[in-house]
Motif scaffolding. Structure first.
Motif, short mmCIF file in Angstrom:
data_model
loop_
_atom_site.label_atom_id
_atom_site.label_comp_id
_atom_site.label_asym_id
_atom_site.label_seq_id
_atom_site.Cartn_x
_atom_site.Cartn_y
_atom_site.Cartn_z
N GLY A 132 0.78 -5.88 0.27
CA GLY A 132 1.39 -5.80 1.65
C GLY A 132 0.90 -6.53 2.89
O GLY A 132 1.52 -7.22 3.72
N LEU B 186 2.80 -9.24 5.34
CA LEU B 186 2.56 -9.21 6.74
C LEU B 186 1.79 -10.16 7.77
O LEU B 186 1.92 -10.42 8.74
CB LEU B 186 2.08 -7.75 6.98
CG LEU B 186 2.90 -6.56 7.20
CD1 LEU B 186 3.87 -6.19 6.05
CD2 LEU B 186 2.27 -5.24 7.64
N THR C 33 3.18 -0.55 3.65
CA THR C 33 3.63 -0.59 5.01
C THR C 33 2.50 -0.13 5.86
O THR C 33 2.10 -0.67 6.75
CB THR C 33 4.99 -0.04 5.14
OG1 THR C 33 4.72 1.55 4.64
CG2 THR C 33 6.15 -0.66 4.32
N ASP D 160 7.74 -6.85 -4.84
CA ASP D 160 6.75 -7.03 -3.90
C ASP D 160 6.05 -8.38 -4.15
O ASP D 160 5.86 -9.19 -3.21
CB ASP D 160 5.85 -5.90 -3.61
CG ASP D 160 6.53 -4.64 -3.00
OD1 ASP D 160 7.01 -4.67 -1.86
OD2 ASP D 160 6.86 -3.71 -3.87
N SER E 275 11.95 -1.78 1.33
CA SER E 275 10.59 -1.04 0.75
C SER E 275 10.70 0.29 1.06
O SER E 275 10.22 1.12 0.05
CB SER E 275 9.28 -1.62 1.41
OG SER E 275 8.86 -2.98 1.16
N TYR E 276 11.41 0.54 2.34
CA TYR E 276 11.68 2.15 2.51
C TYR E 276 12.30 2.66 1.37
O TYR E 276 12.35 3.69 0.90
CB TYR E 276 12.31 2.15 3.75
CG TYR E 276 12.72 3.75 4.09
CD1 TYR E 276 11.52 4.60 4.56
CD2 TYR E 276 13.91 4.13 4.12
CE1 TYR E 276 12.17 5.79 4.92
CE2 TYR E 276 14.15 5.58 4.74
CZ TYR E 276 13.12 6.39 4.79
OH TYR E 276 13.59 7.69 5.01
N LEU F 44 -0.04 -2.37 7.80
CA LEU F 44 0.07 -2.67 9.20
C LEU F 44 -1.18 -2.25 9.86
O LEU F 44 -1.50 -2.98 10.63
CB LEU F 44 1.43 -1.61 9.74
CG LEU F 44 2.54 -2.12 9.48
CD1 LEU F 44 3.59 -1.31 10.08
CD2 LEU F 44 2.81 -3.66 10.52
N TYR G 90 12.28 -6.98 4.67
CA TYR G 90 11.26 -6.40 3.73
C TYR G 90 11.00 -4.73 3.90
O TYR G 90 11.02 -4.00 3.00
CB TYR G 90 9.92 -7.17 4.15
CG TYR G 90 8.88 -6.61 3.21
CD1 TYR G 90 8.91 -6.66 1.47
CD2 TYR G 90 7.74 -5.99 3.71
CE1 TYR G 90 7.95 -6.38 0.82
CE2 TYR G 90 6.77 -5.30 2.79
CZ TYR G 90 6.97 -5.71 1.54
OH TYR G 90 5.92 -5.34 0.67
N PHE G 91 10.72 -4.38 5.28
CA PHE G 91 10.57 -2.91 5.53
C PHE G 91 11.88 -2.12 5.00
O PHE G 91 11.53 -1.12 4.62
CB PHE G 91 10.46 -2.76 7.07
CG PHE G 91 8.77 -3.12 7.38
CD1 PHE G 91 7.96 -3.29 6.42
CD2 PHE G 91 8.39 -3.22 8.74
CE1 PHE G 91 6.59 -3.49 6.78
CE2 PHE G 91 7.08 -3.28 8.90
CZ PHE G 91 6.18 -3.28 8.25
#
Length: 329
Positions: free
Chosen positions: A253, A257, A43, A104, A143-144, A47, A139-140
């Motif tokens: 990731g 993204l 993440t 993932d 993932s968190y 990013l 997705y975030f």
């Protein structure tokens, strides 16, 4: 032309320094937030290192240069999956977390297929872009939750290999101060990556246009490689420092993204949507989907990526780029 050479050299130096800052800041934040390095790589680091792709793709989309926008996303993903994972494995055999192979990596394959489906009619419009951004939030969120579940039980159990020492126990105020410092380091690292990428790409495009390459080929090769260098530098730096969760997580990731965030935002801000070139639709996107499946299989094999597998992955990318350049000649 000499100015272009200067841009390439200066850009490469900034990429190296920026990659060091991103890995150091992200690793420390993982300790402070009690999150796993894998989640940080998937993440926060992704990013940051995907910022160049976002900047280039949004700018070209707003200018109506959809060939470069689409080519940048597809080419960057191929570079992420084959070169970044492959080269990192050549540096050191990469152990693969089970979360990668069970969630993932399959999600990565699904996003690549989704891009193929959305672009099948020759255009990715604003509605498609909104759908991609909604998928990004989902997705975030997942993932968190997975990152919290896999976080170390205590700060002492998770040694910061980047800084060379564990994070000591501290009061709330000192923790906030430490987090602010690492955020600053991370931000400076990302800034170095973005500026270095901008200079590197500018110099590269000058060379490419000098040799008469099309915008689609420039996007699939020169621009995508240039904007993916932050991911490569960051993943290799993380591998060398023992943060291999960040190395794998950053590559996977960033691929996710690039489609959900970069392509999604580009489609939303583009005045007329993104037209998908027929050659990219029938060749390059299927190649990207195939590379995603191959990468997933490699990651699942004995839960690690060996040096031999890394060499094969890099050679596959070299073969792909060679084909593009020969076809454009």
């Amino acid at each position: 032309m000499l100015f272009a050479v200067g841009q390439l050299v200066a850009g490469a130096l900034l990429l190296l320094l920026g990659g060091e800052g991103v890995v150091r800041g992200a690793s420390r934040l993982a300790i402070l937030a009690r999150l796993s390095p894998l989640f940080i790589g998937l993440t926060v680091v992704s990013l940051g290192t995907s910022a160049p792709e976002m900047a280039v793709s949004v700018a070209t989309a707003m200018q109506g240069q959809a060939d470069i926008t689409i080519g940048n996303v597809v080419g960057s993903n191929l570079f992420n999956m084959l070169v970044i994972v492959g080269f990192s494995a050549i540096v050191a055999t990469l152990p693969v977390d089970r979360q990668i192979t069970s969630f993932d990596a399959p999600f990565m394959v699904a996003t690549c297929i989704a891009m193929g489906v959305l672009g099948y009619d020759g255009q990715i419009d604003k509605v498609d872009g909104v759908g991609l951004l909604v998928a990004l939030l989902v997705y975030f969120g997942i993932s968190y939750k997975l990152g919290k579940r896999k976080a170390p039980e205590s700060i002492e159990d998770f040694v910061d290999d980047v800084a060379g020492e564990p994070m000591p126990e501290a009061s709330w105020g000192r923790t906030v101060g430490a987090a602010s410092l690492q955020l600053l380091i991370l931000a400076l690292g990302v800034g170095g990556l973005i500026l270095g990428c901008e200079w590197f790409v500018a110099g590269s495009v000058t060379f490419a246009r000098f040799f008469g390459l099309s915008e689609a080929v420039i996007g699939l090769t020169i621009v995508s490689v240039g904007t993916s260098l932050p991911e490569l530098v960051t993943s290799v730096a993380a591998t060398l420092k023992g943060e291999r969760g960040i190395a794998i997580g950053n590559a996977v990731g960033s691929t996710i993204l690039n489609i959900l965030a970069v392509l999604g935002v580009s489609a939303v801000v583009s005045p007329v949507g993104l037209n998908v070139l027929r050659s990219i639709e029938v060749f390059d996107i299927p190649v990207m989907i195939g590379a995603a499946i191959v990468t997933w299989i490699v990651l699942r094999t004995h839960q690690r990526v060996t040096r031999v597998e890394g060499v094969v992955m890099v050679l596959l990318y070299v073969g792909y780029v060679s084909y593009l350049l020969l076809d454009a000649a």
